[in-house]
Design a protein around this motif. Structure first.
Motif, PDB file in Angstrom:
ATOM      1  N   HIS A   1       2.216 -76.312   5.030  1.00 10.38           N
ATOM      2  CA  HIS A   1       3.290 -77.140   4.641  1.00 10.38           C
ATOM      3  C   HIS A   1       3.194 -78.519   5.433  1.00 10.38           C
TER       4      HIS A   1
ATOM      5  N   ARG B   1       0.386 -80.460   3.792  1.00  2.00           N
ATOM      6  CA  ARG B   1       0.559 -80.957   2.366  1.00  2.00           C
ATOM      7  C   ARG B   1       1.588 -82.317   2.494  1.00  2.00           C
ATOM      8  N   ARG B   2       2.457 -82.251   3.626  1.00  2.00           N
ATOM      9  CA  ARG B   2       3.218 -83.417   3.906  1.00  2.00           C
ATOM     10  C   ARG B   2       2.552 -84.637   4.384  1.00  2.00           C
TER      11      ARG B   2
ATOM     12  N   MET C   1      -0.214 -85.273   2.861  1.00  2.00           N
ATOM     13  CA  MET C   1      -1.043 -85.621   1.697  1.00  2.00           C
ATOM     14  C   MET C   1      -0.085 -85.960   0.605  1.00  2.00           C
TER      15      MET C   1
ATOM     16  N   VAL D   1       9.853 -86.411   0.966  1.00  2.00           N
ATOM     17  CA  VAL D   1       9.208 -86.233   2.054  1.00  2.00           C
ATOM     18  C   VAL D   1       9.559 -86.979   3.465  1.00  2.00           C
TER      19      VAL D   1
ATOM     20  N   LEU E   1      11.796 -84.937   4.901  1.00  2.00           N
ATOM     21  CA  LEU E   1      11.205 -83.834   5.669  1.00  2.00           C
ATOM     22  C   LEU E   1      10.625 -84.604   7.070  1.00  2.00           C
TER      23      LEU E   1
ATOM     24  N   GLY F   1       3.470 -78.652  -3.032  1.00  2.00           N
ATOM     25  CA  GLY F   1       2.494 -79.609  -3.039  1.00  2.00           C
ATOM     26  C   GLY F   1       3.123 -80.564  -2.178  1.00  2.00           C
ATOM     27  N   MET F   2       4.339 -80.921  -2.163  1.00  2.00           N
ATOM     28  CA  MET F   2       4.908 -82.026  -1.156  1.00  2.00           C
ATOM     29  C   MET F   2       5.001 -81.406  -0.035  1.00  2.00           C
ATOM     30  N   GLY F   3       4.973 -80.048   0.383  1.00  2.00           N
ATOM     31  CA  GLY F   3       5.041 -79.638   1.717  1.00  2.00           C
ATOM     32  C   GLY F   3       6.372 -78.913   1.996  1.00  2.00           C
ATOM     33  N   LEU F   4       7.356 -78.973   1.045  1.00  2.00           N
ATOM     34  CA  LEU F   4       8.449 -78.048   1.019  1.00  2.00           C
ATOM     35  C   LEU F   4       8.179 -76.577   1.492  1.00  2.00           C
TER      36      LEU F   4
ATOM     37  N   ARG G   1      17.111 -76.593  -1.496  1.00  2.00           N
ATOM     38  CA  ARG G   1      17.017 -77.907  -1.991  1.00  2.00           C
ATOM     39  C   ARG G   1      16.826 -78.069  -3.322  1.00  2.00           C
TER      40      ARG G   1
END
Lengths: 345, 248
Positions: free
Chosen positions: A71, A74-75, A77, A99, A102, B154-157, B165
């Motif tokens: 994760h 991916r954050r 990108m 993001v 995050l 894909g966003m990184g969650l 969320r």
């Protein structure tokens, strides 16, 4: 920079990607193309570990991607998919800010960034920030999808047939917009598409895959003029010269205007009677009479400097014109594009 | 939208007032039931104040529903995760059994183990109330379009972040409906607690059955029915308010 070194992916015994090596330099837009099932999406998804490679190494910015937690990787990108995937319960603003949140940016910084991105995509920030995804058209939604991917300011953008679900007009608009944005932002992009024209129009490098292998990887001009083998030639398709035209801009091939006032004499002005208006006595009126007609016969027949030559050729042929005026982003006429000049390109 | 909201608030207020009146004032009952049962001597159940029975009843429903909600949502989340997916059929069967097995039978089984009164009733109500919550949690979570999961990942969650969320806000409407169904059913079911000394609004019903007194039965039945309607209306209102910031 993205480096794939001898990367393979097997699903059980079935190979999806075989021994693939590819380098995408910083600022490059690499389009992965190929027939269905060739492994291009699998390759893309291995870069952000949505799919784990069976063997081989993938490095991003010099570091192996397995050094990071998935994760975290991916954050760093951006990821854009064909079905867009905006969160329906969040506004446009909240979607874009996912993001940044995050990353624990404070609200003001995140909001500013979102507004900037909306402007970048020619979407009025105040008009769109509180809208919900269901209120957006397909083109608008995908713009937000790309904006959302760019929100955290990643160096790398992974895009999987992002414009595939859009109608041809929206797709063309988004491609243009993306080319413009990419020339400003210079992200490192891996772009999967099955549309060769799209790849040729957007990519600074094209990677053609077949049955899990990378068959040829080159800049579009070379791929078009010197296809590596029969498969490449067949896939790239016929009309390669036409495709090459889509790599060039109208602004590069036009004859610049020399007049001080920026006016270009149209064909009509040379022959006042041709299609012009006549007054009550049958005398030809000058085209700029209070009729509301401008110096150009049809206000639509003006080329934009940023369009590609393939579109320009289509317009010239469609309207049977030898030449058309060219204007810039502000609407000022900058020159003329002659059909004859295109033949020599 | 405002009109609808005001209408339901009005309905809620009216029901609350009516309920309040009925539990606090025996004379209202006498006035209502007198003409219906002219030859009955005892019209109002008086061995315990009605409001006390309501509190006991509410307590049993609240505790069992809270447990059912926590466990039910937990189970629903577990079987919709990759690791828990293989348990989906098992959980489905167990939870369905929980509702097919009559609560009275559960009482019969539980009483020798945990004794009389409160505890076995809670167990019975808990088991009975699980099904709607588990079913709706699963349904709500599964109804998410797959591209939402893909873009979240894909966003990184992280999976937990995605759950809280993205998944829960989108499934909330359905899950809350499941909880509401469970609570309303349990309000009716809790009357069986009276058979084993747990108190609650079943007490006048059982007393009435034992002494052949229909007025007592009516009191217990009307109050628990009204209680159920109140709960349904109130929770509906709350659901709609929650929906306002999670539109689908």
């Amino acid at each position: 920079m993205i480096e794939l070194e001898r990367v393979s992916k097997f699903f059980g015994d079935t190979p999806a990607v075989i021994d693939l090596s590819l380098v995408v330099e910083e600022g490059e837009l690499c389009c992965l193309i190929g027939p269905s099932g060739c492994g291009k999406t699998t390759t893309l998804k291995m870069i952000n570990r949505m799919i784990e490679a069976t063997s081989g190494t993938i490095r991003v910015g010099g570091r192996g991607i397995t050094d990071f937690k998935p994760h975290e990787l991916r954050r760093s990108m951006g990821y854009v998919i064909q079905s867009i995937g905006l969160f329906p319960h969040m506004t446009v603003m909240e979607n874009i800010c996912v993001v940044p949140r995050l990353f624990k940016w404070d609200r003001a910084r995140a909001r500013t960034r979102a507004m900037e991105l909306l402007e970048l995509f020619d979407m009025s920030p105040d008009g769109f920030k509180d809208k919900y995804p269901r209120e957006l058209s397909g083109g608008q939604a995908q713009r937000i999808g790309v904006a959302r991917a760019l929100a955290g300011d990643p160096d790398i953008l992974l895009m999987d047939e992002p414009f595939g679900a859009l109608d041809p007009i929206s797709r063309a608009n988004l491609q243009h917009q993306f080319v413009r944005i990419q020339s400003e932002l210079r992200k490192t992009v891996v772009f999967v598409t099955h549309d060769v024209d799209e790849a040729v129009r957007l990519g600074s490098r094209i990677g053609l895959m077949r049955e899990g292998r990378l068959v040829q990887s080159d800049c579009p001009e070379r791929m078009l003029s010197r296809p590596g083998d029969a498969f490449v030639e067949r896939f790239i398709g016929s009309e390669r010269s036409l495709k090459r035209l889509s790599r060039l801009r109208v602004g590069d091939a036009m004859r610049p205007v020399s007049g001080e006032d920026g006016t270009v004499r149209s064909a009509q002005e040379n022959d006042p009677a041709a299609g012009g208006c006549r007054d009550a006595s049958g005398n030809p009126r000058s085209p700029s009479a209070p009729h509301g007609r401008s110096g150009v016969e049809n206000p639509e027949l003006v080329l934009e400097r940023g369009w590609d030559l393939r579109q320009a050729l289509a317009l010239l042929l469609q309207h049977g014109k030898q030449r058309l005026p060219v204007r810039d982003e502000n609407g000022r006429i900058r020159g003329e594009l002659w059909l004859l000049d295109l033949l020599g390109v | 939208m405002f009109g609808k909201h005001a209408h339901s608030m009005g309905k809620l207020a009216f029901l609350l007032a009516l309920f309040g009146l009925l539990i606090s004032s025996p004379s209202v009952w006498e006035a209502l039931l007198g003409p219906v049962f002219p030859r009955l001597e005892n019209l109002v159940y008086s061995r315990a104040p009605l409001w006390e029975l309501v509190v006991q009843h509410a307590n049993m429903v609240a505790v069992s529903s809270l447990l059912a909600t926590l466990v039910g949502i937990g189970l629903g989340v577990f079987v919709t995760r990759r690791r828990g997916r293989e348990f989906l059929p098992v959980v489905n069967s167990l939870v369905s059994m929980g509702q097919t097995f009559p609560p009275v039978a559960v009482l019969a089984v539980a009483v020798p183990v945990v004794g009389f009164g409160y505890k076995p009733t809670i167990i019975a109500l808990f088991l009975y109330g699980l099904l709607p919550i588990v079913r709706n949690t699963i349904s709500g979570l599964e109804s998410l379009r797959p591209e939402i999961h893909e873009s979240a990942q894909g966003m990184g969650l992280t999976p937990v972040q995605t759950l809280f969320r993205v998944e829960f806000p989108l499934a909330l409407h359905v899950i809350m409906a499941g909880i509401r169904t469970s609570v309303v059913i349990n309000i009716g079911t809790a009357t069986i607690g009276a058979t084993i000394g747990a108190g609650g609004l079943g007490v006048p019903i059982i007393a009435g059955l034992n002494s052949d007194n229909p007025a007592f039965i009516l009191q217990g039945a009307v109050l628990s029915g009204l209680f159920a309607i109140l709960a349904d209306t109130g929770m509906n209102s709350a659901e709609r308010k929650a929906l306002r910031f999670a539109p689908e």
